[in-house]
Design an enzyme around this catalytic site. Sequence first.
Site, PDB file in Angstrom:
ATOM      1  N   GLN A 184       0.815  -1.207   0.000  1.00 27.99           N
ATOM      2  CA  GLN A 184       0.000   0.000   0.000  1.00 27.99           C
ATOM      3  C   GLN A 184       0.855   1.265   0.000  1.00 27.99           C
ATOM      4  OE1 GLN A 184      -1.696  -0.950   4.054  1.00 27.99           O
ATOM      5  NE2 GLN A 184      -1.461   1.273   4.354  1.00 27.99           N
TER       6      GLN A 184
ATOM      7  N   HIS B  38      -6.373  -0.726  11.229  1.00 29.07           N
ATOM      8  CA  HIS B  38      -5.763  -1.330  10.040  1.00 29.07           C
ATOM      9  C   HIS B  38      -6.663  -2.425   9.492  1.00 29.07           C
ATOM     10  CE1 HIS B  38      -2.520  -2.124   7.323  1.00 29.07           C
ATOM     11  NE2 HIS B  38      -2.235  -3.323   7.808  1.00 29.07           N
TER      12      HIS B  38
ATOM     13  N   ASN C 191      -1.171  -9.190   4.959  1.00 31.24           N
ATOM     14  CA  ASN C 191      -1.045  -7.755   5.125  1.00 31.24           C
ATOM     15  C   ASN C 191      -0.788  -7.091   3.769  1.00 31.24           C
ATOM     16  OD1 ASN C 191      -0.843  -5.271   6.398  1.00 31.24           O
ATOM     17  ND2 ASN C 191       0.715  -5.914   7.864  1.00 31.24           N
TER      18      ASN C 191
END
Length: 239
Positions: free
Chosen positions: A52, A189, A209
């Site tokens: 990201q 998150h 993740n």
Amino acid sequence: EFADLTAEEFGKMYRGLNYVHTPKETREVEEVSIPDSVNWVKKGAVTPVKNQEQCGSCWAFSTCASIEGITFLKTGKLNSCAPQELVDCDHNGDQGCNGGLMDNAFVWIVKNGGIASWDDYPYTGRDGTCKQGVKNSFNITGHTDVGHSTTDLATAVAQQPVSIAVDAEPWQFYRSGVFSKHCGQQLDHGVLAAGYDDTFSTPYWLVKNSWATSWGEEGYIRVAKGDDECGIYNAASYP
């Protein structure tokens, strides 16, 4: 990798879940027989780990990851969807690199009639102008919020990969192994529950993740099953 950042810098750069607790109708399940372990990565339902970058778009990556999973289970085809389209276009309570929530994104995708593929709407890691006329390659009909218990989440994950919200502040220095450090409940998150293993010496959730493969175990973290470890049961949902 993130050891040079203060906790505040780490939060601003690499998390980005805007979670406000509101009463929702969740799907609580009865005690049912579920497998001792599930690994959707090995089953081919999870795309490669993404990055990201310094954009609080975790919520968009989590949304895409669970949509990619259910699409694979329905069609047998595994492709990456476009978190950048959510960053640029989804203003259904979401704020691009300044954060968002998976449930909001699911609602937006339904209203939009789908979401584009990564190839058709590549990721830039920054807020941009919404591109019009991009083909929708993924479609969903809605989403379900999971009940707040180990059994509820395990039952959901046994069926498909599930978007989850966590308190990831203590994950800054994670490198490998089953993470059992105490976490708070401040959900900040969005990630993906890609499986679990109750046969391991310390039962754990397998979590994908979006901090690239250089973090953790090739981009994954194994989180010990416990009393709502890292807030993992508080805001799970799936398309």
